[in-house]
Design an enzyme around this catalytic site. Structure first.
Site, PDB file in Angstrom:
ATOM      1  CB  SER A  29      -0.950  -0.033   1.196  1.00 53.65           C
ATOM      2  OG  SER A  29      -1.954   0.949   1.075  1.00 53.65           O
ATOM      3  CG  ASP A  53      -6.696  -2.963  -3.586  1.00 56.72           C
ATOM      4  OD1 ASP A  53      -7.459  -2.269  -2.894  1.00 56.72           O
ATOM      5  OD2 ASP A  53      -5.456  -2.862  -3.546  1.00 56.72           O
ATOM      6  CG  HIS A  57      -5.457  -2.469   0.077  1.00 55.17           C
ATOM      7  ND1 HIS A  57      -4.775  -2.074  -1.057  1.00 55.17           N
ATOM      8  CD2 HIS A  57      -4.873  -1.796   1.114  1.00 55.17           C
ATOM      9  CE1 HIS A  57      -3.831  -1.212  -0.722  1.00 55.17           C
ATOM     10  NE2 HIS A  57      -3.872  -1.025   0.586  1.00 55.17           N
TER      11      HIS A  57
END
Length: 824
Positions: free
Chosen positions: A677, A768, A800
């Site tokens: 991320s 995601d 995610h």
């Protein structure tokens, strides 16, 4: 003389196996051609010796994406990773009082990955706790755990005499609620989809609460499906239709906003109450559909015994600055405005106020309790019912960052139950801006126990981040005193599981020590010192191999001075940040993996992580950087990052790396980088901004191009705040100007892509919604255009976090093999 016998080789478009093979120029209508046929066995015999050889088109049938030279490494690491996967985690614990003052009963909820089923296996284990003296405790465990097959969650009643078992529906099946008592099923309630959907058990909207009398249960579930248009062969069908009509079909109707990442196909969390005796379920009416409900609890009964409220958290769908009905992503996002509300129990009709004899009707609409605060959640009543205590993420909502320093507040609850729209809110623990060295850095709390109170009725026990550790705190809501009760001299992380009277059951771990159960108690009534003892457990056991590998490592927390702090920084922004360093027995001679957390406003802790322990066991050093902007270091340090993403955080990582190189802890020529991320954002920034520093990289669902992300993510406001600073929330719009798109691009890793030469592995979830897969794919394809070595794995059903057991396993297995390949 040896005799050689060959099996007949099939022909592939005129070629024999062993000849150079190209795909045909023209398509054929014959059966599909196997370009990787099964091995053709060749046998060689001799009077003096015998041996077998294989002649094949390829040495072996190589699985997609795997290299022949790494197959043995792949198999070896897979076997090792399974050893780490077997270690269970302790998720929750409950304590039940017994007749004797020195004994109690405990129930632990645990889980571990079930790789074959691709789910987490849940089970419970019970223990009898005896305390022969003040300073000794004995846990007598049941011989076997009980697997909770098909169980979504369990919630014991306050007295411990009953247990709610929730079995959420699959497809269109009813949701099942089971009430167990005295080792038998007392009641089973089937709730059809027409009443409500599945119960929320996500830890955020989740709220399941027994009434004090244990005859009602309030909970949050998905609202029932809304009517949709029906069509048949004559067109639109105006009048009612049955779900089973075979000559009609249902249209889609209007599209509705969802709460983003992990909440796909969830529309509106709503409040319900079930009567255990009758099995009747009532929706709590009067709550607007623009309000999503969560974290419900029961209020204490009023002094006259007539008024009884449900207190809950409400999030408005009109939560952006433009006040338009847009549900921005809420997972990991504490910057969504929310408030506490109270509404009357739907099973309670009218009541008589016995003080003056007047009849008072129940309010049909909720009363907003926290009108003066932009955030209020995790409500808990004090044992005497005098106070309602709750957390606030006001600093997060007001600044726009997705997570920041919490504050703790209380409301004085009226004894007569007669609530007013405006109540007095008192601060208990304010936001800490710039903590002094080794002092309390502020509250960073991700939840409370259902009953977090000591017997004095005013002291809460909770877990909170403290720089790079998680610690256990006591908070007195009357004196507002905060104390750290987990060991002051420990670098381990501690998390509370349950309270056994005035004693604490916790779990403690470190990056190289799997979780252990601890039991804590006061040394004396006058002292604030706590003593902790180990609890022998039959379930938190690692294999001898895992124990041996981890014992070869040690860890420490490094304080890293800020490099060349600018004059415009706040005092907190100039304070040292931290890195957790895990060293292998061979020290600097091995590869060092730089680990970067996401967020950016989250934190890496000194707690045990299966995945990082696995990487350590491969012989790697780990440098886990908590750059400025991380949780746990005070609000000023956190707020120093927005507007400087891709520069200040990148510089902090390079500063940490230089620090350990200068100390002789790592070899500068053997450094890798791994992040997910925002950690992937930093990973791809680093290999572009410092292309000669890293020999290999891996990124999980990385942010590579903010100008692309802003139009596809569930949190477009994140793009503005992290790129523009806290003022960015004022500029947020669904249609950014060319000027802002240019800024977003310039602050993104893709702006440095021309300098990248580091081999990089991408791991991405196709579902995601936070950082859609297009972001990483664009970056990976551009690198391939430029001749950089790239490997991409996309998990079709993952979101995610890439947390499904098989995906998590394959993800870190490939990271381990990828690093091994490029660090030889």
């Amino acid at each position: 003389m040896a005799t050689v016998v060959f099996a007949a080789a099939p022909r592939l478009h005129g070629l024999r196996l062993g000849e150079r093979l190209f795909p045909p120029k023209f398509p054929t209508t014959s059966a599909p051609t196997r370009f990787f046929p099964k091995s053709i066995v060749c046998q060689i015999s001799s009077s003096s010796s015998a041996m077998q050889v294989s002649e094949v088109a390829s040495e072996k049938e190589i699985p997609l994406g795997m290299e022949p030279t790494m197959l043995d490494e792949y198999a070896s690491q897979a076997k090792l990773l399974q050893e780490f996967t077997k270690i269970p985690s302790v998720d929750k614990a409950w304590i039940f009082k017994s007749d004797s003052a020195n004994t109690s009963r405990a129930m632990f909820s645990m889980s571990q990955p079930n790789l074959l089923a691709n789910k987490r296996r849940k089970f419970v284990l019970s223990s009898h706790i005896s305390k022969p003296s003040k300073r000794t405790v004995d846990f007598q465990w049941s011989p076997f755990p009980t697997e909770m097959t098909g169980v979504s969650t369990i919630v014991p009643s306050p007295s411990g005499s009953k247990l709610l078992v929730v079995r959420n529906a699959e497809n269109d099946s009813p949701t099942k609620l089971e009430i167990w008592a005295l080792s038998q099923l007392e009641k089973e309630i089937h709730i059809p989809q027409s009443v409500h959907g599945t119960l929320y058990i996500d830890g955020w909207f989740e709220g399941i609460s027994w009434s004090h009398e244990e005859n009602l249960i309030a909970y949050v579930a998905e609202e029932p499906p809304l009517p949709r248009p029906v069509f048949n062969d004559l067109g639109y069908k105006k009048e009612g239709s049955s779900e089973k009509d075979c000559d009609s079909w249902k249209g889609q109707g209007d599209w509705e906003e969802e709460w983003g990442e992990t909440y796909s196909k969830k529309r509106n969390p709503s409040l319900f109450v079930v009567n255990i005796a009758s099995g009747e379920v009532r929706a709590v009416e009067g709550i607007s559909r623009t309000l999503s409900v969560g974290q419900v609890i029961w209020s204490p009964s009023s002094s006259n015994g007539c008024l009884n409220y449900l207190v809950f958290v409400g999030w408005s769908s009109e939560n952006n600055l433009q006040k338009t009905p847009r549900k921005l992503g809420i997972k990991y996002c504490y910057n969504r405005p929310c408030a506490l509300y109270a509404i009357c129990n739907p099973y309670q009709e009218q009541h008589v106020d016995t003080l003056d004899g007047n009849v008072v009707e129940n309010s049909a609409s909720p009363i907003k309790l926290t009108d003066d605060l932009s955030s209020a959640f995790f409500p808990r009543f004090s044992p005497d019912g005098k106070y309602l205590v709750f957390l606030s993420a006001k600093s997060s909502v007001d600044s726009g960052v997705h997570s920041a320093t919490n504050s703790l507040h209380k409301i004085e609850w009226p004894a007569d139950g007669l609530l007013q729209q405006c109540v007095n809110i008192t601060d208990v623990v304010p936001v800490v801006m710039c903590p002094e060295d080794s002092c309390f850095p502020g509250l960073y709390c991700s939840g409370f126990l259902s009953d977090p109170w000591l017997s004095d009725g005013s002291t809460m026990i909770l877990s909170s981040y403290w720089r790079s550790m998680q610690v256990i705190l006591s908070v007195n809501v009357l004196s507002c005193k905060v104390s750290r009760i987990s060991p002051q001299d420990s670098s381990y992380s501690w998390n509370i599981l349950a309270l056994d009277g005035d004693n604490v059951i916790a779990v403690s771990s470190s990056p190289i020590d799997p979780p252990k159960i601890k039991y804590g108690y006061h040394v004396s009534e006058q002292s604030s010192t706590w003593t902790w003892v180990d609890v022998s457990t039959p379930f938190l056991m690692s294999s001898n191999k895992v124990g041996s590998l981890l014992s070869e490592h040690k860890f420490s927390i490094l304080k890293i001075p800020v490099s060349n702090p600018s004059n415009d920084l706040s005092n907190g922004g100039k304070l040292p940040f931290e890195a957790i360093f895990i060293s292998s027995k061979d020290g600097a001679s091995n590869l060092t993996v730089t680990i970067l957390h996401g967020g950016p406003h989250s934190v890496s802790l000194t707690s045990y992580s299966k995945s990082l322990a696995f990487l350590s066991s491969l012989g790697y050093n780990l440098l886990i950087v908590n750059y400025r902007g991380s949780l746990g270091f005070g609000e000023e340090a956190l707020q120093s990052l927005p507007g400087k993403a891709g520069s200040q955080d990148v510089q902090d990582v390079l500063t940490a790396l230089d620090y350990v190189i200068d100390k002789g802890l790592v070899d500068a020529s053997k450094v890798a980088v791994l992040g997910g991320s925002h950690g992937g954002f930093l990973t791809t920034h680093l290999i572009g901004q410092a292309p000669d520093r890293f020999v290999v990289a891996a990124a999980r669902n990385p942010v590579c191009n903010i100008s692309l992300m802003v139009g596809t993510t569930d949190i477009p406001d994140w793009c503005y705040v992290e790129a523009c600073g806290t003022e960015g929330k004022n500029y947020f719009t669904e249609s950014p100007s060319a000027e802002y798109l240019t800024l977003f691009y310039e602050m993104s890793p893709i702006s440095h892509i021309s300098k990248v030469k580091t081999p990089i592995l991408f791991l991405m979830g196709a579902q995601d919604l936070r950082v859609p897969v297009s972001n990483g794919l664009q970056y990976a394809r551009t690198l391939r255009e430029r001749g950089v070595e790239v490997k991409v794995i996309v998990f079709p059903e993952d979101v995610h976090g890439i947390e499904r057991p098989q995906s998590d396993f394959e993800s870190f297995l490939n990271i381990g093999v990828w690093f091994k390949k490029h660090c030889k």
